[in-house]
Write a protein that holds these residues in place. Structure first.
Motif, PDB file in Angstrom:
ATOM      1  N   SER A  11       1.112  -0.997  -0.034  1.00 12.87           N
ATOM      2  CA  SER A  11      -0.296   0.210   0.071  1.00 12.87           C
ATOM      3  C   SER A  11       0.301   1.277   0.049  1.00 12.87           C
ATOM      4  O   SER A  11       2.455   1.081   0.624  1.00 12.87           O
ATOM      5  CB  SER A  11      -0.566  -0.086   1.577  1.00 12.87           C
ATOM      6  N   PRO A  12      -0.088   2.450  -0.881  1.00 11.53           N
ATOM      7  CA  PRO A  12       1.452   3.285  -0.483  1.00 11.53           C
ATOM      8  C   PRO A  12       0.720   4.936   1.074  1.00 11.53           C
ATOM      9  O   PRO A  12       1.653   5.717   1.265  1.00 11.53           O
ATOM     10  CB  PRO A  12       0.374   4.026  -1.546  1.00 11.53           C
ATOM     11  N   GLU A  13       0.699   3.603   1.651  1.00  7.63           N
ATOM     12  CA  GLU A  13      -0.124   4.932   2.847  1.00  7.63           C
ATOM     13  C   GLU A  13       1.206   5.723   4.151  1.00  7.63           C
ATOM     14  O   GLU A  13       1.395   5.702   4.007  1.00  7.63           O
ATOM     15  CB  GLU A  13      -0.725   3.207   3.922  1.00  7.63           C
ATOM     16  N   VAL A  14       2.221   4.090   3.603  1.00  5.05           N
ATOM     17  CA  VAL A  14       3.410   4.718   4.392  1.00  5.05           C
ATOM     18  C   VAL A  14       4.740   5.775   3.841  1.00  5.05           C
ATOM     19  O   VAL A  14       4.919   7.207   4.173  1.00  5.05           O
ATOM     20  CB  VAL A  14       4.514   3.906   4.348  1.00  5.05           C
ATOM     21  N   ARG A  15       4.441   6.299   2.672  1.00  9.57           N
ATOM     22  CA  ARG A  15       5.208   6.640   1.712  1.00  9.57           C
ATOM     23  C   ARG A  15       3.905   7.666   1.291  1.00  9.57           C
ATOM     24  O   ARG A  15       4.754   9.188   1.438  1.00  9.57           O
ATOM     25  CB  ARG A  15       4.973   6.597  -0.112  1.00  9.57           C
ATOM     26  N   ILE A  16       2.804   7.972   1.872  1.00  4.66           N
ATOM     27  CA  ILE A  16       1.583   9.002   1.499  1.00  4.66           C
ATOM     28  C   ILE A  16       2.220  10.053   2.796  1.00  4.66           C
ATOM     29  O   ILE A  16       2.226  10.920   3.200  1.00  4.66           O
ATOM     30  CB  ILE A  16       0.255   8.922   1.261  1.00  4.66           C
ATOM     31  N   ARG A  17       2.360   8.758   3.887  1.00  2.07           N
ATOM     32  CA  ARG A  17       2.165   9.326   5.677  1.00  2.07           C
ATOM     33  C   ARG A  17       3.522  10.313   5.675  1.00  2.07           C
ATOM     34  O   ARG A  17       3.743  11.468   5.949  1.00  2.07           O
ATOM     35  CB  ARG A  17       2.057   8.470   6.885  1.00  2.07           C
ATOM     36  N   LEU A  18       4.667   9.651   5.451  1.00  2.00           N
ATOM     37  CA  LEU A  18       6.223  10.319   4.980  1.00  2.00           C
ATOM     38  C   LEU A  18       6.075  11.690   4.382  1.00  2.00           C
ATOM     39  O   LEU A  18       6.905  12.579   4.509  1.00  2.00           O
ATOM     40  CB  LEU A  18       6.823   9.863   4.406  1.00  2.00           C
TER      41      LEU A  18
END
Length: 89
Positions: A73-80
């Protein structure tokens, strides 16, 4: 040469380091990763901070790049990305 911080120190970061070194347009000043990795290095570049240090690093450096790949999922990249943007990068 412009200085840049890399956010995320895993496998994708290593690939990004290779490209940055080949292009010779940025000088990598350090990696931002999890707190437990402080004091270690990634391909010779020191882990200089964690997510909580982004605001203070943004006062020193202009450029940052999220170097976390996408596994599930892209969630970590989006959060960072959002953290870096809020910090002032």
């Amino acid at each position: 040469m412009k200085e840049i911080i890399l956010i995320g120190g895993g496998g994708h970061c290593k690939s990004v380091i290779d490209v940055i070194e080949q292009e010779d347009q940025f000088a990598i000043v350090g990696i931002v990763d999890k707190p437990e990795f402080l004091g270690t290095d990634v391909l010779g570049y020191a882990v200089i901070g964690s997510d909580s240090d982004l605001e203070s690093l943004a006062k020193i450096y202009t450029y940052a790049l999220v170097t976390v790949g996408q596994i599930r999922s892209p969630e970590v990249r989006i959060r960072l990305f959002d953290l870096a943007k809020k910090a002032g990068f």
